[in-house]
Design an enzyme around this catalytic site. Sequence first.
Site, PDB file in Angstrom:
ATOM      1  N   LYS A 101       9.977  -0.933   5.351  1.00 57.08           N
ATOM      2  CA  LYS A 101      10.447  -0.684   3.981  1.00 57.08           C
ATOM      3  C   LYS A 101      11.783  -1.386   3.711  1.00 57.08           C
ATOM      4  O   LYS A 101      12.505  -1.742   4.649  1.00 57.08           O
ATOM      5  CB  LYS A 101      10.501   0.832   3.751  1.00 57.08           C
ATOM      6  CG  LYS A 101       9.083   1.453   3.861  1.00 57.08           C
ATOM      7  CD  LYS A 101       9.046   2.938   3.528  1.00 57.08           C
ATOM      8  CE  LYS A 101       7.616   3.482   3.677  1.00 57.08           C
ATOM      9  NZ  LYS A 101       7.507   4.904   3.319  1.00 57.08           N
ATOM     10  N   TYR A 139      -0.299   2.603  -3.150  1.00 57.87           N
ATOM     11  CA  TYR A 139      -0.040   4.033  -2.930  1.00 57.87           C
ATOM     12  C   TYR A 139      -0.865   4.918  -3.870  1.00 57.87           C
ATOM     13  O   TYR A 139      -0.447   6.034  -4.186  1.00 57.87           O
ATOM     14  CB  TYR A 139       1.441   4.337  -3.120  1.00 57.87           C
ATOM     15  CG  TYR A 139       2.298   4.052  -1.894  1.00 57.87           C
ATOM     16  CD1 TYR A 139       2.068   4.734  -0.688  1.00 57.87           C
ATOM     17  CD2 TYR A 139       3.355   3.147  -1.935  1.00 57.87           C
ATOM     18  CE1 TYR A 139       2.858   4.507   0.431  1.00 57.87           C
ATOM     19  CE2 TYR A 139       4.155   2.916  -0.810  1.00 57.87           C
ATOM     20  CZ  TYR A 139       3.899   3.604   0.371  1.00 57.87           C
ATOM     21  OH  TYR A 139       4.681   3.387   1.476  1.00 57.87           O
ATOM     22  N   ASN A 205      12.119   6.289   4.836  1.00 54.86           N
ATOM     23  CA  ASN A 205      11.702   6.724   6.172  1.00 54.86           C
ATOM     24  C   ASN A 205      11.197   5.551   7.021  1.00 54.86           C
ATOM     25  O   ASN A 205      10.246   5.677   7.774  1.00 54.86           O
ATOM     26  CB  ASN A 205      10.669   7.845   6.057  1.00 54.86           C
ATOM     27  CG  ASN A 205       9.418   7.389   5.345  1.00 54.86           C
ATOM     28  OD1 ASN A 205       9.328   6.238   4.910  1.00 54.86           O
ATOM     29  ND2 ASN A 205       8.433   8.263   5.238  1.00 54.86           N
ATOM     30  N   HIS A 208       5.882   2.378   6.871  1.00 54.61           N
ATOM     31  CA  HIS A 208       4.602   2.991   6.541  1.00 54.61           C
ATOM     32  C   HIS A 208       3.642   2.767   7.714  1.00 54.61           C
ATOM     33  O   HIS A 208       3.728   1.750   8.398  1.00 54.61           O
ATOM     34  CB  HIS A 208       4.036   2.336   5.281  1.00 54.61           C
ATOM     35  CG  HIS A 208       2.601   2.683   5.027  1.00 54.61           C
ATOM     36  ND1 HIS A 208       2.235   3.826   4.362  1.00 54.61           N
ATOM     37  CD2 HIS A 208       1.447   2.056   5.377  1.00 54.61           C
ATOM     38  CE1 HIS A 208       0.905   3.887   4.290  1.00 54.61           C
ATOM     39  NE2 HIS A 208       0.407   2.823   4.897  1.00 54.61           N
ATOM     40  N   GLU A 219      -5.639  -1.313   3.623  1.00 50.98           N
ATOM     41  CA  GLU A 219      -4.255  -1.755   3.491  1.00 50.98           C
ATOM     42  C   GLU A 219      -4.042  -3.159   4.061  1.00 50.98           C
ATOM     43  O   GLU A 219      -3.274  -3.956   3.515  1.00 50.98           O
ATOM     44  CB  GLU A 219      -3.330  -0.725   4.166  1.00 50.98           C
ATOM     45  CG  GLU A 219      -3.361   0.607   3.417  1.00 50.98           C
ATOM     46  CD  GLU A 219      -2.708   1.762   4.171  1.00 50.98           C
ATOM     47  OE1 GLU A 219      -2.722   2.882   3.631  1.00 50.98           O
ATOM     48  OE2 GLU A 219      -2.198   1.551   5.293  1.00 50.98           O
TER      49      GLU A 219
HETATM   50  O1  CDP Z   1       4.252   7.670   5.181  1.00 47.77           O
HETATM   51  P1  CDP Z   1       3.468   8.882   5.602  1.00 47.77           P
HETATM   52  O2  CDP Z   1       2.004   8.667   5.641  1.00 47.77           O
HETATM   53  O3  CDP Z   1       3.995   9.477   6.880  1.00 47.77           O
HETATM   54  O4  CDP Z   1       3.758  10.016   4.485  1.00 47.77           O
HETATM   55  P2  CDP Z   1       2.948  10.383   3.131  1.00 47.77           P
HETATM   56  O5  CDP Z   1       2.952  11.856   3.022  1.00 47.77           O
HETATM   57  O6  CDP Z   1       1.648   9.672   3.070  1.00 47.77           O
HETATM   58  O7  CDP Z   1       3.904   9.831   1.974  1.00 47.77           O
HETATM   59  C1  CDP Z   1       3.960   8.470   1.650  1.00 47.77           C
HETATM   60  C2  CDP Z   1       5.394   8.079   1.415  1.00 47.77           C
HETATM   61  O8  CDP Z   1       5.914   8.738   0.267  1.00 47.77           O
HETATM   62  C3  CDP Z   1       6.344   8.478   2.536  1.00 47.77           C
HETATM   63  O9  CDP Z   1       6.351   7.554   3.610  1.00 47.77           O
HETATM   64  C4  CDP Z   1       7.683   8.549   1.813  1.00 47.77           C
HETATM   65  O10 CDP Z   1       8.274   7.255   1.720  1.00 47.77           O
HETATM   66  C5  CDP Z   1       7.300   9.025   0.431  1.00 47.77           C
HETATM   67  N1  CDP Z   1       7.526  10.480   0.269  1.00 47.77           N
HETATM   68  C6  CDP Z   1       8.580  10.924  -0.505  1.00 47.77           C
HETATM   69  O11 CDP Z   1       9.299  10.121  -1.069  1.00 47.77           O
HETATM   70  N2  CDP Z   1       8.829  12.268  -0.651  1.00 47.77           N
HETATM   71  C7  CDP Z   1       8.041  13.181  -0.059  1.00 47.77           C
HETATM   72  N3  CDP Z   1       8.296  14.477  -0.218  1.00 47.77           N
HETATM   73  C8  CDP Z   1       6.961  12.744   0.728  1.00 47.77           C
HETATM   74  C9  CDP Z   1       6.713  11.383   0.880  1.00 47.77           C
HETATM   75 MG    MG Z   2       0.623   8.211   4.145  1.00 44.33          MG
END
Ligand code: CDP
Ligand code: MG
Length: 378
Positions: A101, A139, A205, A208, A219
């Site tokens: 990111k 996304y 974070n 991805h 993807e």
């Molecule tokens: O990336 P990952 O699959 O671990 O998490 P996700 O639950 O699929 O969420 C996708 C992305 O959305 C995350 O990597 C974060 O960058 C963002 N996110 C966020 O901004 N706030 C949250 N409460 C949860 C996710």
């Molecule tokens: Mg995810």
Amino acid sequence: MTSFQEDRYAFLTEWHDPTASLLRRYQLFFYPKDNSVEMFDLKYQRMFLRRTKYEDLHLEDLFLGNRVTVFSRQLKLIDYGDQFTANKLGSKIEKTFALVKPDVLNKIGDIFELIYSAKLIVTKAKMTTVTWSQAADFYVEHQSKPFFNNLIQFVTSGPVVAMELTGDEAMSIWRTLLGPADSAAARQEAPQSLRAKFGTDAIRNVCHGSESLAAAARELEFFFPSTVGHGPGNTAVCEDSTCCIIKPHAIAEGLTGKILNSIREARFKIAALQLFNIDYANAEEFYEIYKGVVTEYPGMVTELCSGPCIVLEIQGADIPKSFRELCGPSDPEIARLLRPNTLRGLYGKDKVRNAVHCTDLPEDSVLEVQYFFRILDG
Ligand code: CDP
Ligand code: MG
């Protein structure tokens, strides 16, 4: 005689013959017991290379889509050659998608180090930017979430690095390496994870990672489409910049992360980054100006197409001169004597396998950047 108990792996391979300019197909056999290889010409149905010991090929290199070099021929592994090989090697090798990111591009060296330490291999990589609509598409599963707009805003705020990671159970290994989505939770629950180390909060974070093999396929197709010319483009500016190539041997030795870190510590900016599999003809063309000038020319060409290389567009004060100084004398032996802290001094092996290529003549700098990022990635 080959004993029937002995393991033998078989692959269907392709070799681009530069002299005839055509694709030749061979069955490649690998015998781990004595590390020997054998090749069978599929068109002429005859033995091409009798079983010969060959120390430079390893079982870990044998996976579909990879390129291996056997006696200076770069062979692409197209398919398994028999059921034994498919069963034995095919089961767990996966491809997954990773996206670095925008806020942690300066950590790209450390991220490469962690990827390699988890025994994953980077098989595609491209620095790119995504538009709002591309990010929203990517996304789409999150479009009804409260954080959706912030997430899209964030991933479109600057360049990202898209990667294909390959290895045993790559999908779940990469997710484990990432840790929980919220960086604060990651620091609590998985202190060794990438998000614990480099993450800021729930949105920033680090990276991805695909959540399933189906998601990975979607993807990967999004960022690395099978149709040439589609998908998000590279970030090269082709101005006030110079070209650096991390050579195949350095990548195979797992030095990519260290080299990227050394470049960052020397305060150069990486404006573009992309992994290329150069074929023989392109390697010859790229090194054309060295032909007949340096004795290493044939070796340089073979090295450049012996496996994936990573090409960087470098910017910074007083380039290209300052960057050539960071690379050091082209012979690593000399570099270690005179300038031990240069990239060649630190990571080079010999004159051909000297870790990095950098542009020689100032007037060629932008031309070399263009060769990769405008012509080969056209
Ligand atoms: O990336 P990952 O699959 O671990 O998490 P996700 O639950 O699929 O969420 C996708 C992305 O959305 C995350 O990597 C974060 O960058 C963002 N996110 C966020 O901004 N706030 C949250 N409460 C949860 C996710
Ligand atoms: Mg995810």
